[in-house]
Design a protein around this motif. Sequence first.
Motif, PDB file in Angstrom:
ATOM      1  N   ASP A 242      36.253  39.050  35.293  1.00 45.24           N
ATOM      2  CA  ASP A 242      37.622  39.634  35.361  1.00 45.24           C
ATOM      3  C   ASP A 242      37.438  41.135  36.092  1.00 45.24           C
ATOM      4  O   ASP A 242      38.433  41.533  36.633  1.00 45.24           O
ATOM      5  CB  ASP A 242      38.212  39.787  34.064  1.00 45.24           C
ATOM      6  CG  ASP A 242      38.593  38.428  33.552  1.00 45.24           C
ATOM      7  OD1 ASP A 242      38.730  37.405  34.230  1.00 45.24           O
ATOM      8  OD2 ASP A 242      39.050  38.537  32.255  1.00 45.24           O
ATOM      9  N   ILE A 243      36.306  41.695  36.135  1.00 42.34           N
ATOM     10  CA  ILE A 243      36.196  42.924  36.693  1.00 42.34           C
ATOM     11  C   ILE A 243      35.201  43.280  37.787  1.00 42.34           C
ATOM     12  O   ILE A 243      35.406  43.940  38.564  1.00 42.34           O
ATOM     13  CB  ILE A 243      35.521  44.190  35.619  1.00 42.34           C
ATOM     14  CG1 ILE A 243      34.147  43.544  35.049  1.00 42.34           C
ATOM     15  CG2 ILE A 243      36.342  44.204  34.352  1.00 42.34           C
ATOM     16  CD1 ILE A 243      33.557  44.726  34.237  1.00 42.34           C
ATOM     17  N   LEU A 244      34.537  42.090  38.121  1.00 42.05           N
ATOM     18  CA  LEU A 244      33.655  42.405  39.310  1.00 42.05           C
ATOM     19  C   LEU A 244      34.710  41.663  40.511  1.00 42.05           C
ATOM     20  O   LEU A 244      35.464  40.861  40.441  1.00 42.05           O
ATOM     21  CB  LEU A 244      32.605  41.148  39.101  1.00 42.05           C
ATOM     22  CG  LEU A 244      31.487  41.410  38.473  1.00 42.05           C
ATOM     23  CD1 LEU A 244      30.373  40.319  38.337  1.00 42.05           C
ATOM     24  CD2 LEU A 244      30.752  42.535  38.842  1.00 42.05           C
ATOM     25  N   ARG A 245      34.353  42.484  41.458  1.00 45.19           N
ATOM     26  CA  ARG A 245      35.086  42.184  42.760  1.00 45.19           C
ATOM     27  C   ARG A 245      33.981  42.163  43.916  1.00 45.19           C
ATOM     28  O   ARG A 245      32.873  42.798  43.996  1.00 45.19           O
ATOM     29  CB  ARG A 245      36.074  43.451  43.103  1.00 45.19           C
ATOM     30  CG  ARG A 245      37.222  43.475  42.120  1.00 45.19           C
ATOM     31  CD  ARG A 245      38.064  42.327  42.174  1.00 45.19           C
ATOM     32  NE  ARG A 245      39.044  42.446  41.342  1.00 45.19           N
ATOM     33  CZ  ARG A 245      39.346  41.633  40.244  1.00 45.19           C
ATOM     34  NH1 ARG A 245      38.433  40.477  39.926  1.00 45.19           N
ATOM     35  NH2 ARG A 245      40.345  41.391  39.342  1.00 45.19           N
TER      36      ARG A 245
ATOM     37  N   LYS B  62      33.214  35.624  31.038  1.00 52.16           N
ATOM     38  CA  LYS B  62      34.641  35.733  31.412  1.00 52.16           C
ATOM     39  C   LYS B  62      35.122  37.161  31.712  1.00 52.16           C
ATOM     40  O   LYS B  62      35.623  37.411  32.905  1.00 52.16           O
ATOM     41  CB  LYS B  62      35.554  34.817  30.567  1.00 52.16           C
ATOM     42  CG  LYS B  62      37.068  35.002  31.238  1.00 52.16           C
ATOM     43  CD  LYS B  62      37.397  34.233  32.164  1.00 52.16           C
ATOM     44  CE  LYS B  62      38.849  34.186  32.531  1.00 52.16           C
ATOM     45  NZ  LYS B  62      39.009  34.568  33.855  1.00 52.16           N
ATOM     46  N   ARG B  63      34.570  38.071  30.723  1.00 50.21           N
ATOM     47  CA  ARG B  63      35.170  39.344  30.908  1.00 50.21           C
ATOM     48  C   ARG B  63      34.564  40.148  31.910  1.00 50.21           C
ATOM     49  O   ARG B  63      35.068  41.036  32.713  1.00 50.21           O
ATOM     50  CB  ARG B  63      34.842  40.142  29.558  1.00 50.21           C
ATOM     51  CG  ARG B  63      35.722  39.840  28.380  1.00 50.21           C
ATOM     52  CD  ARG B  63      35.436  40.243  27.094  1.00 50.21           C
ATOM     53  NE  ARG B  63      33.959  39.794  26.772  1.00 50.21           N
ATOM     54  CZ  ARG B  63      33.169  40.272  25.908  1.00 50.21           C
ATOM     55  NH1 ARG B  63      33.787  41.053  24.976  1.00 50.21           N
ATOM     56  NH2 ARG B  63      32.037  39.906  25.685  1.00 50.21           N
ATOM     57  N   LEU B  64      33.089  39.885  32.338  1.00 51.95           N
ATOM     58  CA  LEU B  64      32.548  40.228  33.451  1.00 51.95           C
ATOM     59  C   LEU B  64      33.283  39.919  34.932  1.00 51.95           C
ATOM     60  O   LEU B  64      33.535  40.543  35.837  1.00 51.95           O
ATOM     61  CB  LEU B  64      31.053  39.798  33.343  1.00 51.95           C
ATOM     62  CG  LEU B  64      30.338  40.336  34.568  1.00 51.95           C
ATOM     63  CD1 LEU B  64      29.980  41.897  34.547  1.00 51.95           C
ATOM     64  CD2 LEU B  64      28.838  40.005  34.361  1.00 51.95           C
TER      65      LEU B  64
ATOM     66  N   LYS C 265      36.695  43.849  48.329  1.00 51.23           N
ATOM     67  CA  LYS C 265      37.352  44.300  47.063  1.00 51.23           C
ATOM     68  C   LYS C 265      38.196  42.984  46.593  1.00 51.23           C
ATOM     69  O   LYS C 265      38.873  43.384  45.535  1.00 51.23           O
ATOM     70  CB  LYS C 265      38.019  45.609  46.962  1.00 51.23           C
ATOM     71  CG  LYS C 265      37.397  46.867  47.543  1.00 51.23           C
ATOM     72  CD  LYS C 265      36.008  46.922  46.806  1.00 51.23           C
ATOM     73  CE  LYS C 265      35.353  48.214  47.472  1.00 51.23           C
ATOM     74  NZ  LYS C 265      34.168  48.194  48.076  1.00 51.23           N
TER      75      LYS C 265
ATOM     76  N   ILE D 178      38.810  39.179  44.853  1.00 54.22           N
ATOM     77  CA  ILE D 178      38.486  38.444  43.529  1.00 54.22           C
ATOM     78  C   ILE D 178      37.292  37.411  43.748  1.00 54.22           C
ATOM     79  O   ILE D 178      37.144  36.681  45.072  1.00 54.22           O
ATOM     80  CB  ILE D 178      39.656  37.691  43.185  1.00 54.22           C
ATOM     81  CG1 ILE D 178      40.908  38.462  42.577  1.00 54.22           C
ATOM     82  CG2 ILE D 178      39.277  36.612  41.815  1.00 54.22           C
ATOM     83  CD1 ILE D 178      42.199  37.894  42.299  1.00 54.22           C
TER      84      ILE D 178
END
Length: 62
Positions: free
Chosen positions: A7-10, A3-5, A15, A17
């Motif tokens: 949250d930062i991947l775009r 989940k943390r990954l 760019k 979500i």
Amino acid sequence: MDKRLLDILRCPVCKGILYYDKPAAELICRGDRLAYPIRDDIPVMLEEEARALGPEEEVPAT
């Protein structure tokens, strides 16, 4: 997919979500209608590796 990954991947194109489609092992960009593959638990975030979603394909919900 961590989940943390997510949250930062775009999306590398717009760019935006990305949404995780677990059954297909893909990260989906709704704006560009592109699906980025996940291979061996590693997202392949290259535009040339992305699959264009067809008009009949639904974009998964979050």
